[in-house]
Scaffold this motif. Structure first.
Motif, short mmCIF file in Angstrom:
data_model
loop_
_atom_site.label_atom_id
_atom_site.label_comp_id
_atom_site.label_asym_id
_atom_site.label_seq_id
_atom_site.Cartn_x
_atom_site.Cartn_y
_atom_site.Cartn_z
N THR A 118 0.84 -1.20 0.00
CA THR A 118 0.00 0.00 0.00
C THR A 118 0.88 1.25 0.00
O THR A 118 1.81 1.35 0.80
CB THR A 118 -0.91 0.00 1.25
N ASP B 290 0.66 5.74 -1.08
CA ASP B 290 -0.14 6.86 -1.56
C ASP B 290 0.38 7.32 -2.92
O ASP B 290 1.59 7.44 -3.14
CB ASP B 290 -0.04 8.04 -0.58
N ILE C 56 -0.08 4.45 8.35
CA ILE C 56 -1.42 3.86 8.24
C ILE C 56 -1.29 2.41 7.82
O ILE C 56 -1.85 1.50 8.42
CB ILE C 56 -2.28 4.64 7.22
N LYS C 57 -0.52 2.19 6.76
CA LYS C 57 -0.23 0.83 6.30
C LYS C 57 0.98 0.88 5.35
O LYS C 57 1.01 1.77 4.47
CB LYS C 57 -1.46 0.25 5.58
N MET D 36 2.20 4.03 3.50
CA MET D 36 1.22 5.12 3.56
C MET D 36 1.19 5.72 4.97
O MET D 36 1.10 4.98 5.94
CB MET D 36 -0.15 4.54 3.20
N VAL D 37 1.29 7.04 5.05
CA VAL D 37 1.25 7.69 6.37
C VAL D 37 0.11 8.70 6.45
O VAL D 37 -0.48 9.08 5.44
CB VAL D 37 2.59 8.40 6.68
N ASP D 38 -0.18 9.11 7.67
CA ASP D 38 -1.25 10.07 7.94
C ASP D 38 -0.65 11.48 8.01
O ASP D 38 0.11 11.79 8.95
CB ASP D 38 -1.90 9.68 9.27
N ARG D 39 -1.00 12.31 7.05
CA ARG D 39 -0.44 13.67 7.02
C ARG D 39 -1.47 14.73 7.35
O ARG D 39 -1.31 15.89 6.96
CB ARG D 39 0.15 13.95 5.62
N THR D 40 -2.55 14.34 8.04
CA THR D 40 -3.60 15.33 8.29
C THR D 40 -3.12 16.47 9.20
O THR D 40 -3.78 17.50 9.29
CB THR D 40 -4.84 14.66 8.92
N ASP E 141 -5.99 11.70 0.79
CA ASP E 141 -5.66 11.91 2.20
C ASP E 141 -5.87 13.35 2.63
O ASP E 141 -5.86 13.66 3.81
CB ASP E 141 -4.23 11.44 2.52
N ASN F 62 -11.70 12.84 5.12
CA ASN F 62 -10.68 12.39 4.17
C ASN F 62 -10.72 10.87 4.06
O ASN F 62 -11.24 10.19 4.96
CB ASN F 62 -9.27 12.76 4.66
N ARG F 63 -10.09 10.36 3.03
CA ARG F 63 -10.00 8.90 2.83
C ARG F 63 -11.35 8.21 3.05
O ARG F 63 -11.45 7.20 3.75
CB ARG F 63 -8.94 8.29 3.76
N ILE G 122 -9.65 3.62 5.60
CA ILE G 122 -8.61 3.15 6.53
C ILE G 122 -9.12 1.95 7.32
O ILE G 122 -8.44 0.93 7.43
CB ILE G 122 -8.16 4.27 7.49
N THR H 117 -6.56 -1.35 -0.87
CA THR H 117 -6.60 -0.53 -2.08
C THR H 117 -7.08 -1.31 -3.30
O THR H 117 -7.65 -0.74 -4.22
CB THR H 117 -5.21 0.07 -2.38
#
Lengths: 256, 657
Positions: free
Chosen positions: A58, A60, A115-116, A119-123, B65, B186-187, B209, B572
């Motif tokens: 996975t 982004d 996240i997986k 893939m990371v969380d950039r919020t 995201d 998001n997502r 997620i 995905t």
């Protein structure tokens, strides 16, 4: 341009979710064309994994033309890989040669939890913008655009800062995981324009405050962010941010 | 029966009279009205922000995201507006007229006129937000030309106009998030519309997620989910761009209009091999300064630099002297295909033409030398100065080309070929942007409304922002004013339960197939059918074959697709499978629509219907209508026709000669 094919060894970070420990897995890919993009090479690997009955990796990605800022791989120790001024999706396989081993990791930063896999969380970046990265103008009451002349050099400088794609490479390449380059690009974009004047002081103070709350580190001016930024955002923006912040502080602006 | 709800009165007065008479919701009532916005590109972000400013309770959803990554960000060249800052004769009427003509007389006059009217407000609004458009030395905004027009009305920010406009809208959106007026998801991917008593009252979305399905209520639902170009597999769209939101709405009763109208953009980087995952656009703005040519000799294997000037065929300048390299996209794409099919293509694949900046470098270089008083410059001096100008104007595009191809476009001409870029078709909407389902709206590229059969360059950004900033804030109020007594419907309502179950069943079915073929490989095959038979040239025979092939592919998909992983958590491949399943159904409808439309118009070229010199030949007598398709069960649709009445413009054979 001569094209060639190559066989590669990939060491890729696999992590099922944010709660569990991850580790590197090793994969072999064959007959990779030098004309492929780095992500197309990953597509090949993922198709291979699917056929072997395994879960694909996975990561982004979206526009694949270097502008959306989604892609985010740390390749052989560098954010977005070996080419300067280039996102992962625009990195092409002619950057590598037959027999190479490539190590691929996600962005590593406390404020960007995995996240997986890659893939990371950039919020956290969105929340920094929410703290003040805008001009407070509602739709519908704007004056004629040409009533507000802006000197070309100022407009160009503002634009150069505004080209930041928010990918997070600056954070990933900083030993302190600082978000100063991202933050400073937004502060500079708006501070250089007359429209941004009214909120100039509160904006910088609130955004810096939010950055600290998110757990990003401090800036120690190593310059790694500028070196690895795919959009070549200038570190001079950080100088501008510091001076904006000091001026705001001296005039008594405090975070709300 | 389709009611387009076009206001009465003279064309130029329709929008003002609508605004003067539409219903308004008072501020206190707005606070209790909830609006769902799907997609956060230019249309979605601008709508969510503007509605939040007005005081509605907005929930916005995107699969990326962050809302800042929506595909509007990739738009390069610019945004049109009838400002007439250049004093070159532009006006609201001219922008309206150019758009109608560019669309080959297949768009609704009233919508297009409104678009032209609000275009100037968009530029004002964006500048007020701090969008750093290109400027002249005097501090005024700069303009350039785009295809299909003879005035300079395109505003731009280098080759990143979409990015700057989207960030403007994104910042306005995030401000509303901070103020608590908009909640951002998001997502999240919308997987169904929930209908209660015949009205759209909510959605089922999948948290990408966790994999969990969520129910969300809204008094109204706005679909701003973009175009469906990825049905062709290879396109300039982002990898995630999909038709799922609008397709689910279609299955719930929203008519799909003119699905066969797709735009093939003339200037993209050619395909390099089977591994290719997407195509990259080289902005139309390059046609301001670049000249398009092929060798005059067939199968010429010489390098571009070895072909002397007199042996080059600048075919667009030759065929279309009035517009030259700036003919509309459909015309430029067909002309490139014609040359390549006839054996004049260049590069190893022979599926490419040159886009050459040598003349522009000399022209700009001479001007720049003159500015510094050097009236007798050496060729090197001219080149140095000229390259600097070209670099400033198009630097990021040249860099992108170099990274992808490994060639230096400052030294050798670019090789380009047409690629799928935009879809003019979409959900049918009335003048108020409401679909045929009450309470369900559609904005931006996702609807069919403004571009007819061919969109002009720099008009997509204009339409997205027009819909979101300046149209929906008025038209939505006109609907919600009658809904102020409707309390929020609890999401344990049977319709929500039913919709969620349908979505869950479909996901479980997909996961249970456990076949042998990957989603990607099936998508690729769909794309090939579409490109070969529903691409730049379409025939009755090809389309009939394509329909049968797609139906067979659909069976194969639902019996042999292989999706690894689980329903829970991030998957995905499952996300992709959901989208590709919808693309397959859409592909069939596109071919049906293309088959039904036996004329050529704009981007839709039926080979049976062309003029003697190979231009698209319309058939106004039989096809001057919008084809709005109603879903009627598996592989079955009912056609509704909305006649197009031209009160102001008189349709004629389009000529750019």
């Amino acid at each position: 341009m001569e094209h060639y094919n190559m066989n590669l060894t990939l060491k890729v970070w696999r992590q099922q979710n944010a709660q569990v420990q991850g580790s590197f897995e090793t994969y072999q890919v064959k007959d990779i064309s030098s004309e492929m993009s780095f992500l197309e090479m990953f597509d090949v690997l993922n198709e291979q994994l699917i056929h072997e009955g395994k879960e694909p990796i996975t990561f982004d990605h979206d526009c694949r033309e270097g502008i959306c800022g989604a892609c985010s791989m740390h390749i052989n120790g560098k954010a977005h890989g070996p080419w300067s001024g280039t996102t992962t999706c625009q990195l092409h396989m002619r950057a590598f040669k037959d027999g190479d081993t490539i190590v691929v990791e996600p962005w590593r930063a406390g404020a960007f939890p995995v996240i997986k896999d890659l893939m990371v969380d950039r919020t956290a970046f969105d929340r920094i913008i929410q703290a003040g990265g805008y001009i407070s103008v509602n739709t519908g009451n704007a004056q004629d655009a040409n009533n507000l002349p802006i000197a070309k050099d100022k407009a160009d400088e503002s634009f150069a800062a505004a080209t930041c794609i928010g990918c997070g490479a600056c954070v990933a390449s900083c030993k302190n995981s600082s978000a100063m380059l991202f933050l400073s690009a937004k502060v500079a974009h708006l501070a250089l324009l007359p429209q941004g004047e009214a909120e100039r002081k509160t904006r910088v103070v609130n955004m810096v405050d939010q950055m600290d709350k998110e757990g990003f580190g401090s800036c120690t001016n190593t310059g790694a962010c500028e070196a690895e930024c795919p959009k070549e955002i200038s570190i001079m923006n950080i100088r501008r941010l510091n001076s904006e912040y000091i001026k705001a502080g001296l005039s008594g602006s405090v975070a709300k | 029966m389709l009611n387009s709800k076009i206001p009465a009165g003279e064309l130029s007065q329709k929008w003002s009279s609508y605004k003067n008479s539409c219903k308004i919701v008072n501020p206190a009532n707005k606070r209790s009205l909830e609006v769902i916005v799907i997609g956060t590109g230019l249309a979605g972000a601008s709508a969510a922000a503007s509605l939040g400013e007005l005081g509605y309770k907005v929930k916005a959803f995107c699969f990326q995201d962050s809302p800042r990554r929506a595909h509007s960000i990739a738009a390069q060249g610019g945004i049109n507006a009838a400002k007439n800052y250049q004093n070159d004769g532009d006006s609201v009427y001219r922008l309206f007229y150019d758009t109608i003509k560019g669309g080959d007389y297949r768009a609704r006059e009233s919508n297009v006129h409104r678009l032209a009217e609000v275009s100037a407000n968009i530029i004002d609004q964006c500048v007020a937000q701090g969008v750093p458009f290109a400027r002249e030395y005097g501090g005024m905004l700069s303009n350039r030309s785009f295809g299909g027009t003879q005035v300079q009305r395109t505003f731009y920010a280098a080759g990143q106009t979409g990015q700057q406009l989207l960030i403007g809208a994104y910042q306005a959106l995030e401000r509303q998030v901070a103020l608590g007026n908009v909640t951002m998801y998001n997502r999240h991917e919308m997987l169904d519309i929930v209908m209660v008593d015949g009205k759209a009252r909510g959605i089922i979305a999948r948290n990408m997620i966790t994999g969990k399905l969520e129910r969300h209520f809204g008094h109204a639902v706005l679909l701003c989910s973009g175009g469906y170009g990825n049905v062709f597999y290879l396109s300039t769209n982002a990898m995630g761009s999909n038709v799922t939101a609008t397709w689910k709405a279609h299955l719930k009763g929203a008519y799909f209009a003119n699905p066969c109208y797709t735009q093939i953009h003339p200037t993209c980087i050619p395909v390099s091999g089977d591994h290719q995952s997407k195509l990259t656009l080289m902005s139309e703005s390059l046609r301001n300064d670049g000249r398009i040519w092929v060798p005059k000799k067939q199968n010429d294997t010489r390098k571009a630099s070895e072909i002397p000037e007199e042996e080059r065929d600048y075919y667009l300048e030759r065929r279309y002297p009035a517009f030259g390299n700036l003919v509309p996209r459909d015309v430029a794409s067909r002309a490139a295909k014609e040359r390549c099919d006839a054996g004049y293509g260049v590069g190893t694949s022979k599926q490419a033409v040159y886009l050459d900046f040598a003349a522009a470098v000399i022209r700009y270089g001479t001007i720049e030398c003159g500015k510094v008083g050097n009236h007798n410059p050496t060729p090197e001096e001219v080149r140095t100065h000229g390259l600097a100008v070209v670099k400033e104007k198009y630097g990021n595009l040249f860099d992108m080309y170099a990274k992808i191809t490994g060639e230096d476009p400052y030294e050798v001409p670019m090789r380009i070929y047409p690629a799928v870029h935009y879809t003019m078709g979409g959900l049918w909407v009335d003048y108020e942007l409401m679909t045929s389902v009450p309470g369900l709206y559609c904005l931006g590229e996702a609807n069919f409304s403004d571009h007819g059969a061919n969109r002009l360059g720099a008009s997509a950004l204009m339409q997205g922002l027009a819909d979101g900033y300046f149209v929906i804030p008025y038209t939505l109020g006109n609907y919600l004013a009658d809904d102020i007594r409707t309390k929020a419907i609890p999401t344990d309502h049977p319709e929500f339960v039913k919709a969620e179950k349908e979505v869950a069943d479909r996901i479980n079915k997909l996961m249970s197939i456990k076949g042998t073929q990957s989603v990607e490989s099936l998508h690729k095959r769909l794309g090939k059918i579409m490109w070969d038979k529903c691409g730049m040239g379409r025939t009755k025979e090809g389309l009939t074959e394509a329909i049968a092939e797609i139906q067979a592919l659909k069976k194969e998909f639902w019996s042999d697709v292989k999706i690894p992983g689980t329903v829970e958590g991030m998957n995905t491949e499952l996300d992709k499978a959901n989208r590709v399943a919808d693309f397959i159904e859409l592909g069939e409808l596109m071919c049906k629509d293309a088959l039904n439309r036996a004329e050529s118009c704009g981007g839709h070229f039926r080979e049976e219907s062309q003029t003697e010199d190979g231009e698209a030949k319309r058939d106004d007598e039989n096809f001057m209508y919008v084809a709005a398709w109603q879903y009627n069960g598996d592989s079955d649709w009912i056609l509704h026709k909305e006649d197009l009445n031209y009160e102001v413009v008189h349709p004629s054979q389009r000529s750019y000669k």
